[in-house]
Design a protein around this motif. Structure first.
Motif, PDB file in Angstrom:
ATOM      1  N   GLU A  83       5.747  -0.479  -3.942  1.00 57.08           N
ATOM      2  CA  GLU A  83       4.851   0.287  -4.808  1.00 57.08           C
ATOM      3  C   GLU A  83       3.732   0.925  -3.987  1.00 57.08           C
ATOM      4  O   GLU A  83       3.367   2.087  -4.198  1.00 57.08           O
ATOM      5  CB  GLU A  83       4.264  -0.613  -5.896  1.00 57.08           C
ATOM      6  N   SER A  84       3.196   0.155  -3.046  1.00 58.24           N
ATOM      7  CA  SER A  84       2.135   0.678  -2.183  1.00 58.24           C
ATOM      8  C   SER A  84       2.659   1.828  -1.324  1.00 58.24           C
ATOM      9  O   SER A  84       1.973   2.843  -1.144  1.00 58.24           O
ATOM     10  CB  SER A  84       1.598  -0.447  -1.295  1.00 58.24           C
ATOM     11  N   ASN A  85       3.883   1.696  -0.796  1.00 61.14           N
ATOM     12  CA  ASN A  85       4.488   2.771  -0.002  1.00 61.14           C
ATOM     13  C   ASN A  85       4.687   4.025  -0.845  1.00 61.14           C
ATOM     14  O   ASN A  85       4.482   5.145  -0.358  1.00 61.14           O
ATOM     15  CB  ASN A  85       5.823   2.317   0.587  1.00 61.14           C
ATOM     16  N   GLY A  86       5.089   3.853  -2.093  1.00 63.28           N
ATOM     17  CA  GLY A  86       5.247   5.013  -2.981  1.00 63.28           C
ATOM     18  C   GLY A  86       3.934   5.738  -3.201  1.00 63.28           C
ATOM     19  O   GLY A  86       3.877   6.976  -3.165  1.00 63.28           O
ATOM     20  N   GLU A  87       2.854   4.947  -3.418  1.00 65.36           N
ATOM     21  CA  GLU A  87       1.539   5.555  -3.612  1.00 65.36           C
ATOM     22  C   GLU A  87       1.089   6.289  -2.334  1.00 65.36           C
ATOM     23  O   GLU A  87       0.519   7.378  -2.406  1.00 65.36           O
ATOM     24  CB  GLU A  87       0.520   4.492  -3.990  1.00 65.36           C
ATOM     25  N   LEU A  88       1.357   5.682  -1.181  1.00 59.71           N
ATOM     26  CA  LEU A  88       0.967   6.324   0.084  1.00 59.71           C
ATOM     27  C   LEU A  88       1.769   7.598   0.331  1.00 59.71           C
ATOM     28  O   LEU A  88       1.236   8.580   0.869  1.00 59.71           O
ATOM     29  CB  LEU A  88       1.139   5.349   1.249  1.00 59.71           C
ATOM     30  N   VAL A  90       2.846   9.598  -1.977  1.00 60.47           N
ATOM     31  CA  VAL A  90       2.256  10.606  -2.865  1.00 60.47           C
ATOM     32  C   VAL A  90       0.980  11.153  -2.231  1.00 60.47           C
ATOM     33  O   VAL A  90       0.728  12.375  -2.257  1.00 60.47           O
ATOM     34  CB  VAL A  90       1.980   9.995  -4.261  1.00 60.47           C
ATOM     35  N   GLN A  91       0.182  10.264  -1.639  1.00 60.55           N
ATOM     36  CA  GLN A  91      -1.046  10.718  -0.975  1.00 60.55           C
ATOM     37  C   GLN A  91      -0.722  11.605   0.225  1.00 60.55           C
ATOM     38  O   GLN A  91      -1.400  12.614   0.462  1.00 60.55           O
ATOM     39  CB  GLN A  91      -1.882   9.521  -0.506  1.00 60.55           C
ATOM     40  N   ILE A  92       0.308  11.236   0.992  1.00 56.00           N
ATOM     41  CA  ILE A  92       0.704  12.055   2.143  1.00 56.00           C
ATOM     42  C   ILE A  92       1.130  13.439   1.682  1.00 56.00           C
ATOM     43  O   ILE A  92       0.749  14.460   2.280  1.00 56.00           O
ATOM     44  CB  ILE A  92       1.839  11.363   2.933  1.00 56.00           C
ATOM     45  N   ASP A  93       1.924  13.499   0.615  1.00 58.29           N
ATOM     46  CA  ASP A  93       2.360  14.799   0.096  1.00 58.29           C
ATOM     47  C   ASP A  93       1.164  15.634  -0.367  1.00 58.29           C
ATOM     48  O   ASP A  93       1.115  16.844  -0.138  1.00 58.29           O
ATOM     49  CB  ASP A  93       3.353  14.615  -1.062  1.00 58.29           C
ATOM     50  N   ALA A  94       0.208  14.984  -1.024  1.00 56.04           N
ATOM     51  CA  ALA A  94      -0.952  15.727  -1.525  1.00 56.04           C
ATOM     52  C   ALA A  94      -1.830  16.219  -0.369  1.00 56.04           C
ATOM     53  O   ALA A  94      -2.364  17.335  -0.415  1.00 56.04           O
ATOM     54  CB  ALA A  94      -1.762  14.849  -2.473  1.00 56.04           C
ATOM     55  N   LEU A  95      -1.982  15.411   0.654  1.00 54.70           N
ATOM     56  CA  LEU A  95      -2.864  15.780   1.763  1.00 54.70           C
ATOM     57  C   LEU A  95      -2.200  16.726   2.761  1.00 54.70           C
ATOM     58  O   LEU A  95      -2.899  17.384   3.543  1.00 54.70           O
ATOM     59  CB  LEU A  95      -3.356  14.519   2.490  1.00 54.70           C
TER      60      LEU A  95
END
Length: 127
Positions: A83-88, A90-95
């Motif tokens: 779950e943490s990897n999925g959130e990260l 998403v953050q990588i894609d956004a940034l």
């Protein structure tokens, strides 16, 4: 006192000793109801063996139970990490969006110079 032995019939001066009779006693074998010593020893070792086997089985079950708890905890940890990897991600894609990178570069005072940028296209095919 000395017995009066001259005319007294009540006393026996020379008592006749009775010959002792030898009494022959037969040896009796007494069979006691119960458990013999060998049987007691055999039962004792059987109980010791039973207790040791039972304790080893219980020890194995406790080890298995411990391993099962560790497996369950590891699965929970893996789920949290995924779950943490999925959130990260998403953050990588956004940034890493190009528009955001340009906006941050402009805020820092950087300018775009197309003359120094070279794009190389790779003609290799990937399998």
């Amino acid at each position: 006192m000395r017995p009066y032995n001259q005319g007294n019939l009540a006393t026996n001066i020379n008592p006749k000793q009775k010959p002792k009779q030898k009494v022959l006693q037969k040896k009796r074998t007494v069979i006691r109801p119960g458990i013999s010593g060998g049987e007691k020893l055999m039962y004792f070792f059987a109980v010791i063996l039973f207790v040791s086997v039972l304790s080893s089985v219980i020890a194995r079950y406790t080890m298995i139970s411990s391993y099962n708890y560790q497996i369950i905890q590891a699965k929970k940890d893996i789920k949290k990490m995924s779950e943490s990897n999925g959130e990260l991600k998403v953050q990588i894609d956004a940034l890493s969006k190009p528009d955001r990178i340009r906006e941050v570069a402009q805020q820092m005072g950087l300018t775009k110079n197309d003359d120094t940028v070279r794009v190389v296209k790779d003609n290799r095919t990937s399998n």
